[in-house]
Design an enzyme around this catalytic site. Structure first.
Site, PDB file in Angstrom:
ATOM      1  N   LYS A 112       0.840  -1.218   0.000  1.00 13.70           N
ATOM      2  CA  LYS A 112       0.000   0.000   0.000  1.00 13.70           C
ATOM      3  C   LYS A 112       0.866   1.255   0.000  1.00 13.70           C
ATOM      4  CE  LYS A 112      -1.628   1.517   4.104  1.00 13.70           C
ATOM      5  NZ  LYS A 112      -1.367   2.905   4.478  1.00 13.70           N
ATOM      6  N   ASN A 113       1.866   1.279   0.889  1.00 19.60           N
ATOM      7  CA  ASN A 113       2.630   2.515   1.054  1.00 19.60           C
ATOM      8  C   ASN A 113       3.666   2.743  -0.048  1.00 19.60           C
ATOM      9  OD1 ASN A 113       1.087   3.173   3.216  1.00 19.60           O
ATOM     10  ND2 ASN A 113       2.584   2.541   4.777  1.00 19.60           N
ATOM     11  N   CYS A 136      -4.927   7.589   9.823  1.00 23.39           N
ATOM     12  CA  CYS A 136      -5.070   6.997  11.146  1.00 23.39           C
ATOM     13  C   CYS A 136      -4.876   8.019  12.256  1.00 23.39           C
ATOM     14  CB  CYS A 136      -4.038   5.878  11.309  1.00 23.39           C
ATOM     15  SG  CYS A 136      -4.377   4.476  10.258  1.00 23.39           S
ATOM     16  N   ARG A 142       0.487  14.311  13.594  1.00 21.15           N
ATOM     17  CA  ARG A 142       0.906  14.108  12.207  1.00 21.15           C
ATOM     18  C   ARG A 142       0.986  15.406  11.385  1.00 21.15           C
ATOM     19  NH1 ARG A 142      -1.522   8.605   9.872  1.00 21.15           N
ATOM     20  NH2 ARG A 142       0.483   8.594   8.843  1.00 21.15           N
ATOM     21  N   ASP A 153       4.662   0.374  12.199  1.00 15.96           N
ATOM     22  CA  ASP A 153       3.474  -0.279  11.633  1.00 15.96           C
ATOM     23  C   ASP A 153       3.352  -1.751  12.030  1.00 15.96           C
ATOM     24  OD1 ASP A 153       2.940   2.116  10.432  1.00 15.96           O
ATOM     25  OD2 ASP A 153       3.551   1.517   8.424  1.00 15.96           O
ATOM     26  N   ARG A 203      -8.945  -0.485   4.618  1.00 12.73           N
ATOM     27  CA  ARG A 203      -8.165   0.618   4.027  1.00 12.73           C
ATOM     28  C   ARG A 203      -6.776   0.141   3.638  1.00 12.73           C
ATOM     29  NH1 ARG A 203      -6.974   4.771   7.931  1.00 12.73           N
ATOM     30  NH2 ARG A 203      -5.373   5.039   6.389  1.00 12.73           N
TER      31      ARG A 203
HETATM   32  C1  EPZ Z   1       4.232   6.910   6.633  1.00  9.10           C
HETATM   33  O1  EPZ Z   1       3.463   7.943   7.256  1.00  9.10           O
HETATM   34  C2  EPZ Z   1       3.294   5.751   6.434  1.00  9.10           C
HETATM   35  N1  EPZ Z   1       2.187   6.188   5.592  1.00  9.10           N
HETATM   36  C3  EPZ Z   1       2.800   5.258   7.787  1.00  9.10           C
HETATM   37  O2  EPZ Z   1       2.013   4.105   7.565  1.00  9.10           O
HETATM   38  C4  EPZ Z   1       3.995   4.874   8.667  1.00  9.10           C
HETATM   39  O3  EPZ Z   1       3.529   4.552   9.951  1.00  9.10           O
HETATM   40  C5  EPZ Z   1       4.950   6.070   8.772  1.00  9.10           C
HETATM   41  O4  EPZ Z   1       5.328   6.522   7.440  1.00  9.10           O
HETATM   42  C6  EPZ Z   1       6.230   5.730   9.533  1.00  9.10           C
HETATM   43  O5  EPZ Z   1       6.878   4.657   8.927  1.00  9.10           O
HETATM   44  C7  EPZ Z   1       2.344   6.210   4.258  1.00  9.10           C
HETATM   45  O6  EPZ Z   1       3.386   5.888   3.719  1.00  9.10           O
HETATM   46  C8  EPZ Z   1       1.173   6.632   3.451  1.00  9.10           C
HETATM   47  P1  EPZ Z   1       6.273  10.239   8.776  1.00  9.10           P
HETATM   48  P2  EPZ Z   1       4.019   9.429   7.309  1.00  9.10           P
HETATM   49  O7  EPZ Z   1       6.113  11.527   8.045  1.00  9.10           O
HETATM   50  O8  EPZ Z   1       4.844   9.694   6.122  1.00  9.10           O
HETATM   51  C9  EPZ Z   1       6.588  13.506  12.240  1.00  9.10           C
HETATM   52  C10 EPZ Z   1       0.232   2.624   7.954  1.00  9.10           C
HETATM   53  O9  EPZ Z   1      -0.235   1.997   8.939  1.00  9.10           O
HETATM   54  N2  EPZ Z   1       6.475  14.513  11.169  1.00  9.10           N
HETATM   55  O10 EPZ Z   1       7.444   9.388   8.463  1.00  9.10           O
HETATM   56  O11 EPZ Z   1       2.859  10.272   7.594  1.00  9.10           O
HETATM   57  C11 EPZ Z   1       5.325  12.682  12.392  1.00  9.10           C
HETATM   58  O12 EPZ Z   1       4.359  13.344  13.183  1.00  9.10           O
HETATM   59  C12 EPZ Z   1       0.672   4.051   8.087  1.00  9.10           C
HETATM   60  O13 EPZ Z   1       0.316   2.125   6.810  1.00  9.10           O
HETATM   61  C13 EPZ Z   1       6.563  15.860  11.481  1.00  9.10           C
HETATM   62  O14 EPZ Z   1       6.704  16.243  12.643  1.00  9.10           O
HETATM   63  O15 EPZ Z   1       4.946   9.367   8.572  1.00  9.10           O
HETATM   64  C14 EPZ Z   1       5.865  11.424  13.011  1.00  9.10           C
HETATM   65  O16 EPZ Z   1       6.036  11.622  14.382  1.00  9.10           O
HETATM   66  C15 EPZ Z   1       0.307   4.708   9.348  1.00  9.10           C
HETATM   67  N3  EPZ Z   1       6.488  16.771  10.468  1.00  9.10           N
HETATM   68  C16 EPZ Z   1       7.234  11.258  12.356  1.00  9.10           C
HETATM   69  O17 EPZ Z   1       7.557  12.567  11.864  1.00  9.10           O
HETATM   70  C17 EPZ Z   1       6.323  16.410   9.163  1.00  9.10           C
HETATM   71  O18 EPZ Z   1       6.251  17.293   8.293  1.00  9.10           O
HETATM   72  C18 EPZ Z   1       7.285  10.289  11.186  1.00  9.10           C
HETATM   73  O19 EPZ Z   1       6.197  10.532  10.311  1.00  9.10           O
HETATM   74  C19 EPZ Z   1       6.240  15.044   8.852  1.00  9.10           C
HETATM   75  C20 EPZ Z   1       6.313  14.097   9.876  1.00  9.10           C
END
Ligand code: EPZ
Length: 432
Positions: free
Chosen positions: A35-36, A129, A134, A321, A413
């Protein structure tokens, strides 16, 4: 009704999953496309004229993304039986509708796709989620670094890259998966050499990198630094077919299930190389994982599962995840376990649902302390997010008595045909 809407409605109509206890699983299951990975690749379809994706997972998030692509002007052809989708044609709109974007986090990737393709995008803040605040500050900071105007209007974020955009020599303040993907997508539209530092190196990010290489963009990685060389637009490939990598989180979910019930469970079409941290923790806990080939393993239930400690981290660390699924398993392991969640601040909601099934879990901030119990008991529980729903499915299968998981839309989803795959393994699960 057209096929896309029909598929969305057919998944969307289910509210709950009924699970009967399962004594053991002997059989094999095939992992779907990730998916991702599919989501950034769908956003990348905006950058080319004609893209066919193979090993494509048909699940709600990817179907929502296809619907957005249609509203942006793209033609979409679906071949569910062949796990294939074709996206072609031009872009007629740069506005991603709020109703669809609010359904899933991956919608933020259309920001990068649109910026890379036409230099402007109007996107709502993404949904997805409820596992923490986020923010997307890094995504917007990168756009601003390129000289883009970023405005907030009526619930939408409007981003305009002024031509000529400056070079993308940028360092992320933290490691972000979709932030890195958005930066890569945006840079496709800006000829020249760019450097991204402190990037995410999740296999799904590297899948996008491979795709960009196929398109004709040179990307080199040195540790967490990426050098990107974008040739003039005319030199980029406009039509291509690309195969989505296997879903390592779906694979990991089945490995955990195998660790509890496998007699053995054979898991096919995965990439063992992407599952290092997961297999290591399973083995530490007493599960035997037999690697048959780079794409196939068999898992034997651990006769005496032991409590272990887990700390989530960006890849190649233990994936956030997979934390919920391990929590279900460790609930019935001998001794104590500790799970520390380092990526998201609010990703333990499944702990409270597992408690309803008899698990002994204490949550303090980002730490969960699990004291193994003899067995779980079936209960009426609620899926609070995608991976939480997977943990409840696992718990339901090992529990004594029936389990009903409400709010099952979360599972649909992100997992393709989970109910059918489990039924194929002899498990009694029914979507209602
Ligand atoms: C991706 O989310 C995945 N989603 C998530 O999968 C996964 O849990 C996550 O990466 C971590 O591996 C998709 O790929 C669509 P991040 P993403 O930006 O990109 C903070 C699932 O179950 N952050 O790497 O949204 C954030 O709050 C899902 O399939 C900021 O502060 O995650 C978090 O604490 C859920 N500012 C950390 O970084 C930003 O601008 C990592 O988030 C961006 C992120």
């Amino acid at each position: 009704m057209e096929v896309l809407d029909h598929l969305i409605n057919s998944y969307g109509r289910f509210k709950r999953l009924l699970i009967k206890p399962c004594g053991g699983i002997k059989g094999e299951v095939s992992v779907s496309g990730a998916k991702n990975s599919a989501l950034p690749l769908l956003a990348a379809s905006l950058l080319v004229e004609d893209l066919t994706l193979e090993n494509f997972p048909f699940l709600l998030d990817t179907l929502y993304a296809l619907k957005i692509l249609k509203l942006l002007g793209k033609e979409v052809e679906l071949f569910p039986d062949r796990k294939r989708v074709r996206i072609y044609g031009g872009i007629t709109s740069t506005k991603v509708p709020l109703e669809l974007a609010s359904l899933f986090r991956g919608s933020i990737l259309f920001l990068g796709g649109l910026l890379g393709a036409v230099g402007k995008a109007i996107v709502p803040p993404p949904g997805g989620c409820p596992i923490g605040s986020r923010p997307i500050d890094q995504h917007l900071k990168f756009a601003e670094h390129l000289g883009a105007d970023v405005d907030f209007e009526n619930g939408y974020i409007s981003v305009n890259l002024k031509a000529p955009a400056s070079r993308g020599d940028f360092s992320f303040d933290l490691i972000t998966v979709t932030g890195t993907e958005n930066a890569l997508l945006t840079l496709v539209g800006i000829e020249g050499e760019h450097t991204l530092r402190n990037v995410a190196l999740e296999p799904e990010v590297l899948d996008l990198v491979n795709f960009l290489r196929e398109v004709g963009i040179n990307v080199e990685t040195y540790g967490r630094t990426m050098k990107i060389e974008v040739p003039p637009k005319g030199k980029l490939k406009r039509r291509l077919t690309y195969r989505v990598i296997p879903d390592r989180i779906e694979a990991g979910t089945f490995l955990v299930l195998g660790g509890l019930l496998g007699e053995p469970l054979r898991v096919k079409n995965l990439n063992v190389d992407n599952l290092g941290a997961v297999i290591e923790k399973l083995t530490l806990s007493g599960v035997r994982v037999n690697v048959l080939s780079p794409s196939e393993v068999e898992v034997f239930r651990g006769e005496t599962l032991r409590g272990i400690d887990i700390e989530t981290a960006p890849y190649p660390g233990f994936p956030t995840d997979m934390q919920a699924q391990f929590m279900a398993m460790l609930s019935v392991a001998r001794g104590n376990s500790v799970i520390v969640e380092r990526i998201f601040e609010n990703r333990f909601k499944h702990a409270f649902e597992l408690q309803k099934m008899g698990a002994n879990i204490a949550v303090k901030g980002n730490t969960a302390l699990i004291e193994g119990v003899e067995s779980l008991k079936g209960a009426k529980v609620k899926a609070t997010d995608l991976r939480a729903s997977a943990s409840l499915v696992i718990a339901g299968l090992i529990a004594r008595g029936e389990t009903v998981i409400e709010n099952i839309g979360h599972l649909l989803r992100g997992y393709e045909d989970m109910d059918k795959k489990l039924q194929g393994l002899g498990c009694e699960v029914v979507l209602l």
